[in-house]
Design a protein around this motif. Structure first.
Motif, short mmCIF file in Angstrom:
data_model
loop_
_atom_site.label_atom_id
_atom_site.label_comp_id
_atom_site.label_asym_id
_atom_site.label_seq_id
_atom_site.Cartn_x
_atom_site.Cartn_y
_atom_site.Cartn_z
N GLU A 236 18.03 31.43 -111.09
CA GLU A 236 18.30 30.76 -109.82
C GLU A 236 19.80 30.72 -109.54
N GLU A 237 20.57 30.37 -110.55
CA GLU A 237 22.03 30.32 -110.40
C GLU A 237 22.58 31.70 -110.04
N TYR A 238 22.06 32.74 -110.67
CA TYR A 238 22.53 34.10 -110.40
C TYR A 238 22.25 34.50 -108.95
N CYS A 239 21.03 34.22 -108.49
CA CYS A 239 20.67 34.61 -107.12
C CYS A 239 21.51 33.87 -106.09
N LEU A 240 21.75 32.60 -106.32
CA LEU A 240 22.56 31.83 -105.38
C LEU A 240 24.00 32.33 -105.36
N ARG A 241 24.53 32.64 -106.54
CA ARG A 241 25.91 33.09 -106.62
C ARG A 241 26.07 34.52 -106.09
N ASN A 242 25.10 35.37 -106.38
CA ASN A 242 25.22 36.80 -106.05
C ASN A 242 24.78 37.10 -104.62
N TYR A 243 23.74 36.38 -104.14
CA TYR A 243 23.17 36.68 -102.83
C TYR A 243 23.24 35.52 -101.84
N GLY A 244 23.54 34.33 -102.34
CA GLY A 244 23.52 33.17 -101.46
C GLY A 244 22.12 32.77 -101.05
N MET A 245 21.12 33.18 -101.84
CA MET A 245 19.72 32.88 -101.55
C MET A 245 19.00 32.48 -102.83
N PRO A 246 17.95 31.65 -102.72
CA PRO A 246 17.23 31.22 -103.92
C PRO A 246 16.44 32.36 -104.56
N ALA A 247 16.13 32.19 -105.83
CA ALA A 247 15.46 33.24 -106.58
C ALA A 247 14.10 33.59 -106.00
N ASP A 248 13.34 32.58 -105.53
CA ASP A 248 12.00 32.90 -105.03
C ASP A 248 12.05 33.80 -103.81
N PHE A 249 13.13 33.73 -103.03
CA PHE A 249 13.29 34.64 -101.90
C PHE A 249 13.69 36.03 -102.37
N VAL A 250 14.69 36.10 -103.25
CA VAL A 250 15.17 37.40 -103.74
C VAL A 250 14.06 38.16 -104.44
N GLN A 251 13.20 37.43 -105.17
CA GLN A 251 12.15 38.09 -105.94
C GLN A 251 11.03 38.64 -105.07
N ARG A 252 11.02 38.32 -103.79
CA ARG A 252 10.08 38.97 -102.87
C ARG A 252 10.59 40.34 -102.45
N ILE A 253 11.87 40.61 -102.72
CA ILE A 253 12.52 41.84 -102.28
C ILE A 253 12.77 42.80 -103.43
N GLN A 254 13.15 42.26 -104.59
CA GLN A 254 13.53 43.12 -105.70
C GLN A 254 12.92 42.64 -107.01
N MET A 255 12.85 43.59 -107.96
CA MET A 255 12.28 43.32 -109.27
C MET A 255 13.25 42.47 -110.09
N GLN A 256 12.80 41.28 -110.47
CA GLN A 256 13.56 40.41 -111.36
C GLN A 256 12.60 39.84 -112.39
N VAL A 257 13.06 39.70 -113.63
CA VAL A 257 12.18 39.18 -114.68
C VAL A 257 13.01 38.43 -115.71
N THR A 258 12.45 37.33 -116.19
CA THR A 258 13.04 36.61 -117.31
C THR A 258 11.93 36.26 -118.29
N GLY A 259 12.31 36.08 -119.55
CA GLY A 259 11.35 35.79 -120.61
C GLY A 259 11.90 36.30 -121.93
N SER A 260 11.09 36.21 -122.97
CA SER A 260 11.50 36.74 -124.26
C SER A 260 11.62 38.26 -124.18
N ALA A 261 12.21 38.86 -125.19
CA ALA A 261 12.35 40.32 -125.20
C ALA A 261 10.99 40.99 -125.07
N ALA A 262 9.98 40.43 -125.75
CA ALA A 262 8.64 41.01 -125.68
C ALA A 262 8.05 40.84 -124.28
#
Length: 306
Positions: A236-262
């Motif tokens: 969320e912090e990255y999307c706000l800083r990089n795009y000025g938009m919340p993560a849930d909006f950015v993730q409708r446009i581009q592939m983003q993923v977080t989680g363990s390596a697996a």
């Protein structure tokens, strides 16, 4: 075997956070040491970046194995003949390791950049295709070029490229029209769709109509984090800083993923057919970025072994 690359951040946010240009070169060196296959940089006039082609020259001097690439270059912002020479020079300096992903800009975001470069916004896709065709004509040693947008009665003579025809050029776009153009005019395809099904169907469409070999690639923004809450907060912090938009909006446009390596590896695996995956770390904080880099290599290792 699928290849994996690192997108090195060169825009103002990471510089404001304290990262220096020489340290970004060291990041490329470290990515090669960790076994990644490529390093990439973006291109914009909107966020005061380090020039993409200049820093790739520094990467070329400090690395020996990795592919060097743009993800993606906006060719309309530069003089096409001078850029053909710059790219040829980079390809020769790197021993033929250059690959170019190119784009025509995004509606609602890229218009100011075109205005800075005094390039018309209309017909930007036709202009992009013409610029790439012009580059190839220059690299083949042709003496003139006449396209729908660009027209040159004579062309300068440059040295022969490291590879016949010059560096591969991929199209960074995902519209239905882009799929047709990728299969007809480009050497590769680099989208970042949030839905793996769109990637699989888009690739099938390209392969059904392509008149040339096309490398299927994928641009993915990732954050390897075992703590789900922390991962979501950092994204969320990255999307706000990089795009000025919340993560849930950015993730409708581009592939983003977080989680363990697996978990990250599992989600990337759903993009069936991708032969080169470009991984962008979802952080502009140098400390977090440095912690993430070896974890990215861990994701790549899991995918290679699966």
């Amino acid at each position: 075997m699928t290849k994996f690359g690192l997108v090195v951040p060169t825009y103002q946010p990471i510089l404001d956070a304290g990262r220096t240009a020489p340290e970004l070169v060291e990041t490329a060196v470290e990515a090669e040491r960790l076994g990644l296959d490529s390093v990439w940089v973006g291109d914009t006039l909107a966020r005061a970046p380090i020039d993409a082609l200049t820093i790739l020259g520094a990467f070329a001097a400090r690395t020996s194995r990795v592919t060097l690439g743009t993800a993606s270059l906006l060719p309309a912002l530069r003089d096409p003949i001078q850029t053909a020479n710059q790219l040829l020079s980079l390809d020769l300096l790197s021993g033929g390791r250059l690959t170019l992903a190119v784009g025509a800009g995004f509606t609602g975001r890229s218009e100011p950049e075109f205005a800075f470069a005094r390039v018309p916004w209309p017909r930007r896709r036709a202009r992009l295709d013409d610029i790439v065709a012009l580059w190839r004509a220059v690299w083949r040693g042709e003496t003139s070029f006449h396209g729908p947008v660009l027209d040159y009665d004579s062309l300068p003579v440059f040295p022969a490229p490291a590879r016949p025809g010059g560096p591969p050029v991929w199209l960074a776009a995902h519209t239905p029209q882009a799929l047709e153009r990728a299969g007809r005019l480009y050497d590769g395809w680099l989208p970042y769709p949030p839905d793996p099904a769109d990637y699989v169907s888009g690739l099938a469409g390209i392969r059904a109509t392509a008149s040339r070999p096309v490398t299927p690639a994928l641009f993915a923004t990732v954050l390897v984090e075992d703590d789900a809450e922390r991962g979501a907060a950092l994204l969320e912090e990255y999307c706000l800083r990089n795009y000025g938009m919340p993560a849930d909006f950015v993730q409708r446009i581009q592939m983003q993923v977080t989680g363990s390596a697996a978990e990250v590896a599992s989600q990337l695996r759903e993009y069936a057919g991708a032969e080169h995956v470009l991984l962008r770390i979802a952080s502009t904080e140098p400390k977090v970025f440095d912690e993430q880099l070896p974890r990215l290599a861990e994701v790549a290792a899991k995918l290679r072994s699966s």
